[in-house]
Design a protein around this motif. Structure first.
Motif, short mmCIF file in Angstrom:
data_model
loop_
_atom_site.label_atom_id
_atom_site.label_comp_id
_atom_site.label_asym_id
_atom_site.label_seq_id
_atom_site.Cartn_x
_atom_site.Cartn_y
_atom_site.Cartn_z
N GLU A 118 -3.12 -51.82 33.20
CA GLU A 118 -2.92 -51.03 34.42
C GLU A 118 -1.71 -51.44 35.24
OE1 GLU A 118 -4.55 -48.40 34.91
OE2 GLU A 118 -6.30 -48.67 33.63
N VAL B 193 -0.45 -53.05 40.27
CA VAL B 193 -0.78 -52.19 41.42
C VAL B 193 -1.92 -51.26 41.01
CG1 VAL B 193 0.12 -50.57 43.12
CG2 VAL B 193 1.61 -52.36 42.20
N HIS B 194 -3.13 -51.75 41.23
CA HIS B 194 -4.32 -51.02 40.78
C HIS B 194 -5.50 -51.50 41.62
CE1 HIS B 194 -7.64 -49.88 38.05
NE2 HIS B 194 -6.81 -48.92 37.68
N GLY C 188 0.74 -53.98 45.84
CA GLY C 188 1.35 -52.67 46.01
C GLY C 188 2.83 -52.69 45.72
N VAL C 189 3.46 -51.56 46.07
CA VAL C 189 4.88 -51.37 45.81
C VAL C 189 5.61 -51.22 47.14
CG1 VAL C 189 6.61 -50.02 44.59
CG2 VAL C 189 4.28 -50.15 43.68
N PRO D 132 9.95 -47.62 42.28
CA PRO D 132 8.56 -47.58 41.82
C PRO D 132 8.29 -48.73 40.85
CG PRO D 132 9.57 -45.42 41.65
CD PRO D 132 10.68 -46.39 41.96
N ASP E 280 5.46 -49.91 37.65
CA ASP E 280 4.33 -49.59 36.76
C ASP E 280 3.85 -48.15 36.96
OD1 ASP E 280 4.35 -52.21 35.76
OD2 ASP E 280 2.95 -52.90 37.30
N ARG F 7 3.80 -46.51 39.66
CA ARG F 7 3.25 -46.30 41.01
C ARG F 7 4.42 -46.09 41.97
NH1 ARG F 7 0.00 -47.95 37.47
NH2 ARG F 7 -2.23 -48.17 37.84
N ARG G 91 2.65 -47.18 47.64
CA ARG G 91 1.27 -47.24 47.14
C ARG G 91 0.78 -48.67 47.26
NH1 ARG G 91 -1.07 -44.07 43.31
NH2 ARG G 91 -0.32 -42.50 44.76
N TYR H 60 -2.93 -51.21 47.60
CA TYR H 60 -4.37 -51.39 47.57
C TYR H 60 -4.70 -52.67 48.33
CZ TYR H 60 -4.34 -47.85 43.95
OH TYR H 60 -4.16 -46.68 43.28
N ARG I 105 -7.10 -47.62 49.42
CA ARG I 105 -5.76 -47.23 48.96
C ARG I 105 -4.99 -46.67 50.14
NH1 ARG I 105 -4.44 -42.35 44.72
NH2 ARG I 105 -2.71 -41.56 45.98
N ASP J 213 -1.11 -44.91 51.07
CA ASP J 213 0.16 -44.35 50.64
C ASP J 213 1.06 -44.34 51.87
OD1 ASP J 213 -0.23 -43.66 47.78
OD2 ASP J 213 -1.86 -42.46 48.60
#
Length: 150
Positions: free
Chosen positions: A59, A62-63, A88-89, A94, A96, A98, A102, A104, A118, A120
């Motif tokens: 994944e 970033v999941h 996160g990113v 970006p 992976d 994502r 983004r 988590y 989550r 954004d």
């Protein structure tokens, strides 16, 4: 976060220690803050926090499940009642698959189900990092309020 279970450990990725700095800026933080792990590199998430390597390979970093594993890992490693984690990113690119912004955030509480949120987020790298810190601390506050005896 009072009482014996009211201690905190933090695992940070994109924020690079910003959340820990916010916590330790509060006088008396040493009564509850056990410490933190800045696991910026993906391999550090597995090596230091026990995030399953197969999850990271499948994944990316970033999941939601990675955030949950980070929170549980830091809580356990530092023997804290609460574990807070963010991944996160922040940008500029970006990661992976994502998008930038983004994020988590996860809160692990001893004896409870780990919650993941989550986000954004908009803005540049600095704005994403600062917003992440604020939103993660709000998530922690909500978890602490849910755990407070009524």
């Amino acid at each position: 976060m009072g009482g014996a279970g009211g201690t905190l450990a933090i695992a940070e990725s994109l924020t690079g220690g910003l959340i820990g700095a916010c916590v330790t800026a509060v006088p008396g933080a040493s009564a509850v803050y056990r410490g933190g792990v800045v696991s910026y590199a993906t391999g550090a998430k597995a090596g230091l926090l026990g995030v399953p390597a197969d999850l990271l390979a499948r994944e990316g970093a970033v999941h939601p499940d990675v955030a949950a594993a980070m929170a549980e890992g830091v809580r356990s490693a530092l023997a804290a009642g609460f574990g807070l984690a963010v991944t996160g990113v922040a940008g500029p690119e970006p990661q992976d698959g994502r998008p930038v912004g983004r994020v988590y955030a996860a809160v692990a509480v001893r004896g409870a189900v780990t919650r993941v949120e989550r986000f954004d987020l908009d803005g540049g790298r600095d704005a994403v990092r600062r917003s992440t810190a604020l939103l993660a601390l709000r998530a922690l506050t909500g978890a602490a309020e849910r755990e407070r005896p009524q």
